[in-house]
Design a protein around this motif. Structure first.
Motif, mmCIF file in Angstrom:
data_model
loop_
_atom_site.group_PDB
_atom_site.id
_atom_site.type_symbol
_atom_site.label_atom_id
_atom_site.label_comp_id
_atom_site.label_asym_id
_atom_site.label_seq_id
_atom_site.Cartn_x
_atom_site.Cartn_y
_atom_site.Cartn_z
ATOM 1 N N HIS A 35 0.798 -1.226 0.000
ATOM 2 C CA HIS A 35 0.000 0.000 0.000
ATOM 3 C C HIS A 35 0.832 1.278 0.000
ATOM 4 O O HIS A 35 0.265 2.374 0.011
ATOM 5 N N GLY A 36 2.149 1.147 0.027
ATOM 6 C CA GLY A 36 3.020 2.310 -0.005
ATOM 7 C C GLY A 36 2.919 3.181 1.233
ATOM 8 O O GLY A 36 3.109 4.390 1.161
ATOM 9 N N GLU A 41 2.237 5.371 9.913
ATOM 10 C CA GLU A 41 1.219 6.082 9.153
ATOM 11 C C GLU A 41 -0.112 5.312 9.185
ATOM 12 O O GLU A 41 -1.168 5.900 9.384
ATOM 13 N N PHE A 42 -0.016 4.004 9.009
ATOM 14 C CA PHE A 42 -1.222 3.180 9.055
ATOM 15 C C PHE A 42 -1.888 3.281 10.418
ATOM 16 O O PHE A 42 -3.104 3.455 10.518
ATOM 17 N N LEU A 79 1.704 12.574 6.157
ATOM 18 C CA LEU A 79 0.326 12.231 5.821
ATOM 19 C C LEU A 79 -0.360 13.386 5.089
ATOM 20 O O LEU A 79 -1.100 13.162 4.132
ATOM 21 N N GLU A 80 -0.103 14.595 5.522
ATOM 22 C CA GLU A 80 -0.670 15.776 4.850
ATOM 23 C C GLU A 80 -0.141 15.900 3.425
ATOM 24 O O GLU A 80 -0.915 16.159 2.495
ATOM 25 N N SER A 81 1.148 15.722 3.262
ATOM 26 C CA SER A 81 1.753 15.814 1.924
ATOM 27 C C SER A 81 1.143 14.812 0.963
ATOM 28 O O SER A 81 1.030 15.076 -0.229
ATOM 29 N N ALA A 82 0.748 13.666 1.487
ATOM 30 C CA ALA A 82 0.145 12.621 0.661
ATOM 31 C C ALA A 82 -1.363 12.815 0.494
ATOM 32 O O ALA A 82 -2.017 12.021 -0.186
ATOM 33 N N GLY A 83 -1.914 13.853 1.133
ATOM 34 C CA GLY A 83 -3.343 14.110 1.030
ATOM 35 C C GLY A 83 -4.203 13.208 1.895
ATOM 36 O O GLY A 83 -5.416 13.114 1.683
ATOM 37 N N LEU A 84 -3.605 12.559 2.887
ATOM 38 C CA LEU A 84 -4.327 11.608 3.727
ATOM 39 C C LEU A 84 -4.921 12.244 4.974
ATOM 40 O O LEU A 84 -5.856 11.689 5.571
ATOM 41 N N THR A 85 -4.364 13.372 5.395
ATOM 42 C CA THR A 85 -4.885 14.127 6.532
ATOM 43 C C THR A 85 -4.739 15.607 6.235
ATOM 44 O O THR A 85 -4.074 16.003 5.277
ATOM 45 N N ARG A 86 -5.353 16.409 7.088
ATOM 46 C CA ARG A 86 -5.158 17.854 7.062
ATOM 47 C C ARG A 86 -5.162 18.338 8.509
ATOM 48 O O ARG A 86 -5.680 17.661 9.392
ATOM 49 N N GLU A 104 -9.536 10.405 1.258
ATOM 50 C CA GLU A 104 -8.453 9.602 0.680
ATOM 51 C C GLU A 104 -7.741 8.795 1.767
ATOM 52 O O GLU A 104 -7.396 7.628 1.568
ATOM 53 N N GLY A 105 -7.557 9.404 2.931
ATOM 54 C CA GLY A 105 -6.940 8.703 4.059
ATOM 55 C C GLY A 105 -7.797 7.556 4.550
ATOM 56 O O GLY A 105 -7.299 6.469 4.844
ATOM 57 N N ARG A 106 -9.104 7.796 4.626
ATOM 58 C CA ARG A 106 -10.026 6.719 5.034
ATOM 59 C C ARG A 106 -9.988 5.558 4.042
ATOM 60 O O ARG A 106 -9.972 4.394 4.427
ATOM 61 N N ALA A 107 -9.982 5.900 2.772
ATOM 62 C CA ALA A 107 -9.977 4.861 1.738
ATOM 63 C C ALA A 107 -8.705 4.024 1.823
ATOM 64 O O ALA A 107 -8.754 2.785 1.717
ATOM 65 N N LEU A 108 -7.560 4.665 2.018
ATOM 66 C CA LEU A 108 -6.302 3.927 2.128
ATOM 67 C C LEU A 108 -6.299 3.052 3.372
ATOM 68 O O LEU A 108 -5.896 1.889 3.323
#
Length: 147
Positions: A35-36, A41-42, A79-86, A104-108
């Protein structure tokens, strides 16, 4: 405490550390490969996804995943840089900073969760077959009624 008790505690603790290291390594490798995403992070995404509003104060997140403040700041920045959180400021206390999971974070997190669970089960099964760790795994599974 007797010397024998200390020796038993030392042996058990060493087994716990060995088991933890093996399992963490496998989980991290599987999440990165599949999942990269790193294990920290997970875990952060899991904590955020399962919090009431999908948000946590930075210090609360740090406490929940076992990181210090500077480490969780770097983690959240990734996580922010990857668009997974803000991030957002606490409306009641402008000094408080929240991190909020994105869709996007929820989906990952949802895609990676089965990988995490399967790899955890496999790692514990492998450890249970190890003569040095088998009784520890059996005991842990018995405590939590996981079979």
């Amino acid at each position: 405490m007797s010397a024998a008790d200390v020796e038993i505690e030392d042996r058990v603790w060493n087994e716990v550390v060995t088991l933890f290291g093996r399992v963490e390594h496998r989980l991290a490798k599987a999440l990165q490969r599949g999942h990269g995403i790193g294990l920290s992070e997970f875990r952060a995404l899991c904590r955020l996804a399962h919090s009431g509003e999908g948000e946590l104060r930075m210090q609360e997140l740090a406490d929940l995943i076992g990181l210090n403040q500077s480490s969780v700041s770097r983690l959240v920045a990734r996580l922010e840089s990857a668009g997974l959180t803000r991030r957002d400021m606490c409306p009641k206390d402008r000094r408080g900073v929240y991190t909020i999971i994105t869709e996007e974070g929820r989906a990952l997190q949802e895609r990676a969760a089965p990988t995490y669970r399967q790899e955890l089960a496999d790692a514990l099964d492998d450890a249970a077959a190890d003569p040095c760790l088998g009784s520890l795994v059996t005991g842990l599974r018995g405590m939590f009624a996981v079979h």
